[in-house]
Write an enzyme that holds these catalytic residues in place. Structure first.
Site, PDB file in Angstrom:
ATOM      1  N   PHE A 196       0.848  -1.190   0.000  1.00  0.00           N
ATOM      2  CA  PHE A 196       0.000   0.000   0.000  1.00  0.00           C
ATOM      3  C   PHE A 196       0.888   1.246   0.000  1.00  0.00           C
ATOM      4  O   PHE A 196       1.858   1.315   0.757  1.00  0.00           O
ATOM      5  CB  PHE A 196      -0.884  -0.041   1.253  1.00  0.00           C
ATOM      6  CG  PHE A 196      -1.997   0.955   1.244  1.00  0.00           C
ATOM      7  CD1 PHE A 196      -3.073   0.799   0.397  1.00  0.00           C
ATOM      8  CD2 PHE A 196      -1.969   2.043   2.096  1.00  0.00           C
ATOM      9  CE1 PHE A 196      -4.118   1.723   0.397  1.00  0.00           C
ATOM     10  CE2 PHE A 196      -3.007   2.972   2.103  1.00  0.00           C
ATOM     11  CZ  PHE A 196      -4.086   2.811   1.245  1.00  0.00           C
ATOM     12  N   ASP A 240       1.937  -5.093   8.681  1.00  0.00           N
ATOM     13  CA  ASP A 240       0.761  -4.228   8.596  1.00  0.00           C
ATOM     14  C   ASP A 240      -0.458  -5.152   8.506  1.00  0.00           C
ATOM     15  O   ASP A 240      -0.584  -5.933   7.556  1.00  0.00           O
ATOM     16  CB  ASP A 240       0.850  -3.313   7.373  1.00  0.00           C
ATOM     17  CG  ASP A 240      -0.271  -2.275   7.348  1.00  0.00           C
ATOM     18  OD1 ASP A 240      -1.376  -2.596   7.835  1.00  0.00           O
ATOM     19  OD2 ASP A 240      -0.051  -1.165   6.830  1.00  0.00           O
ATOM     20  N   TYR A 273     -10.697   0.728  11.120  1.00  0.00           N
ATOM     21  CA  TYR A 273     -11.933   1.151  10.441  1.00  0.00           C
ATOM     22  C   TYR A 273     -12.317   0.240   9.282  1.00  0.00           C
ATOM     23  O   TYR A 273     -13.317   0.468   8.636  1.00  0.00           O
ATOM     24  CB  TYR A 273     -11.836   2.610   9.970  1.00  0.00           C
ATOM     25  CG  TYR A 273     -10.623   2.959   9.128  1.00  0.00           C
ATOM     26  CD1 TYR A 273     -10.567   2.621   7.783  1.00  0.00           C
ATOM     27  CD2 TYR A 273      -9.552   3.655   9.676  1.00  0.00           C
ATOM     28  CE1 TYR A 273      -9.462   2.944   7.016  1.00  0.00           C
ATOM     29  CE2 TYR A 273      -8.437   3.982   8.928  1.00  0.00           C
ATOM     30  CZ  TYR A 273      -8.401   3.629   7.597  1.00  0.00           C
ATOM     31  OH  TYR A 273      -7.303   3.951   6.834  1.00  0.00           O
ATOM     32  N   LYS A 274     -11.513  -0.783   9.015  1.00  0.00           N
ATOM     33  CA  LYS A 274     -11.851  -1.726   7.945  1.00  0.00           C
ATOM     34  C   LYS A 274     -12.658  -2.884   8.547  1.00  0.00           C
ATOM     35  O   LYS A 274     -13.772  -2.665   8.988  1.00  0.00           O
ATOM     36  CB  LYS A 274     -10.572  -2.164   7.242  1.00  0.00           C
ATOM     37  CG  LYS A 274      -9.938  -0.981   6.486  1.00  0.00           C
ATOM     38  CD  LYS A 274      -8.582  -1.261   5.886  1.00  0.00           C
ATOM     39  CE  LYS A 274      -8.061   0.005   5.206  1.00  0.00           C
ATOM     40  NZ  LYS A 274      -6.643  -0.082   4.863  1.00  0.00           N
ATOM     41  N   ARG A 288     -12.448  -4.666  -6.758  1.00  0.00           N
ATOM     42  CA  ARG A 288     -12.154  -5.325  -5.492  1.00  0.00           C
ATOM     43  C   ARG A 288     -13.448  -5.557  -4.708  1.00  0.00           C
ATOM     44  O   ARG A 288     -14.268  -4.644  -4.574  1.00  0.00           O
ATOM     45  CB  ARG A 288     -11.210  -4.414  -4.708  1.00  0.00           C
ATOM     46  CG  ARG A 288     -10.509  -5.051  -3.556  1.00  0.00           C
ATOM     47  CD  ARG A 288      -9.438  -4.135  -3.027  1.00  0.00           C
ATOM     48  NE  ARG A 288     -10.031  -2.975  -2.359  1.00  0.00           N
ATOM     49  CZ  ARG A 288      -9.472  -2.333  -1.343  1.00  0.00           C
ATOM     50  NH1 ARG A 288      -8.282  -2.718  -0.897  1.00  0.00           N
ATOM     51  NH2 ARG A 288     -10.046  -1.296  -0.795  1.00  0.00           N
TER      52      ARG A 288
END
Ligand SMILES: *Cc1c(COP(=O)(O)O)cnc(C)c1O
Length: 420
Positions: free
Chosen positions: A130, A205, A230-231, A379
């Site tokens: 990322f 991560d 928050y995912k 996705r």
């Protein structure tokens, strides 16, 4: 819906009828017309979050005011909420704190790890990582005496970069466990072994791992980890992130953002900085209590959940989606970008398509919310707490219709929104 998808839907309804997580869906605010396949980007709202945040604001802040730092244990939140996340990622108590953002926590952890390996020049990561991770690692290297970033997929294969000798010996290996584009999942224990054999330190991560499947940070021998809440964890937009360090490293950690909350005795107001004992030394400034309250509402739901059950359902959901879309993938030029072996993926499925952006926009307009990652990846995230097995088949059926009838055409030409 074609005949074969109709059969798949009957089978899916059967699985829903005996789904041990079915009741958990009610803990979230969801609208039944939308199939939300983006909980890997922003998890849905726990119904109790508004009441929890409301009580924090009205009672603790509004009435009890500054006393709440003690009476509501605001001051302990980074540790107490950190331990609740620790349970979800296989960390024994006292090794996780909740604070700052994933990006900031990665900077702190990377600089700390680099200080622990002063005689080595190289940071290893992956070219597909990322972007914030790569930017932060580049910067951490720059602020740590000019270390070099070597990227798997650009400078060689990952295993070779980890095992490199001489001037290329790595100080730090930083990987996102599940690739945000492809969904490829690293074997944490195996990679940790290679990192240890190389004498390097590792940072994981866990942004696409925490809440998606069981993670065993301690048992797998991890050094450091960061991740967002928050995912899959449903902590709310911009919810505070977390940072983990194995207890064996706590004394050695010297992180660059030496703020007063990470001090050994913040209210002694000493002239010089002395780091707190333990994981608290990763803290910097005052914790954001309102944001933490929303995250706590999400963790109240997670307290009722067994992550092994989450993984079993996640595997069934991703398998079913790959099979359902697989029925028309060749006909429409869809290419699976996710590993076909279930053990090698996280909880998302990605398909490449040259018109991926327009197709995703058409899908969203049709009530199936996934997202698009440049250059051509559609996705789909599968969050087992909120999705039904039939949702997967319905999403595939709508995708097929959009492709069959070229309903994506009006959405061609442009990347209109700031967030895709
Ligand atoms: C989502 C995500 C982040 C987010 O970082 P923020 O600091 O919260 O913006 C970082 N790394 C990875 C791998 C992610 O998937």
């Amino acid at each position: 819906m074609g005949a074969s998808l109709a059969d798949a839907r009957v089978a899916a309804a059967g699985r829903d009828a005996c789904d041990p997580l079915a009741a958990i869906r009610d803990a979230f605010l969801l609208d039944d017309r939308t199939i939300y396949l983006d909980g890997n980007s922003l998890g849905p709202l726990p119904r109790r979050a508004a009441a929890k945040v409301g009580a924090t604001i009205e009672q603790e802040w509004g009435r009890d005011l500054i006393a709440s730092w003690n009476t509501a244990e605001w001051f302990r939140k980074p540790w107490s909420v950190g331990d609740r996340i620790g349970r979800l990622v296989g960390a024994a108590p006292g090794q996780v704190v909740v604070c700052d953002s994933t990006s900031i926590n990665l900077f702190k952890a990377a600089c700390a790890a680099l200080r622990m390996r002063p005689d080595r020049e190289v940071i290893v990561s992956e070219a597909g990582n990322f972007p914030t991770d790569l930017y932060i690692l580049e910067s951490a290297g720059r602020w740590s005496g000019g270390r070099r970033l070597r990227l798997a997929g650009r400078d060689g294969a990952l295993d070779e970069l980890i095992a490199a000798d001489g001037a290329d010996r790595p100080a730090l290996v930083c990987l996102t466990q599940v690739d945000f584009r492809s969904g490829l999942r690293h074997d944490m224990a195996a990679v940790n072994q290679r990192i240890r054999a190389a004498g390097a330190l590792g940072i994981w991560d866990l942004s696409h791992s925490a809440g998606a499947f069981p993670v065993a940070l301690d048992a797998d021998g991890s050094d450091f980890a960061v991740g967002c809440t928050y995912k899959y964890l449903n902590g709310g937009p911009g919810a505070p992130a977390f940072v983990y360090a194995a207890r064996r490293w706590h004394e050695a950690i010297d992180q660059p953002l030496a703020g007063w909350i990470g001090h050994a005795d913040p209210f002694a107001f000493e002239l010089g900085y002395r780091p707190a004992e333990g994981i608290g030394r990763f803290l910097c400034g005052t914790p954001g209590i309102v944001g933490i309250a929303a995250l706590e509402a999400a963790l109240d739901v997670w307290d009722r959940v067994d992550l092994a059950v989450v993984r079993t359902k996640s595997e069934a959901l991703t398998e079913a989606f790959i099979a359902a879309v697989g029925r028309f993938a060749d006909r429409h030029g869809l290419e699976l970008a996710t590993p076909s072996a279930v053990a090698a993926r996280g909880s998302q499925v990605s398909w490449r398509h040259p018109r991926g952006y327009a197709v995703m926009k058409a899908l969203i307009a049709d009530g199936v919310v996934g997202d698009f990652r440049a250059p051509d990846v559609m996705r789909f995230g599968f969050t087992p707490l909120t999705l039904r097995h039939v949702d997967v088949i319905d999403a595939a059926a709508r995708l097929e219709r959009i492709l069959d009838e070229e309903r994506w055409r009006p959405f061609e030409g442009g990347r209109g929104s700031a967030v895709t």
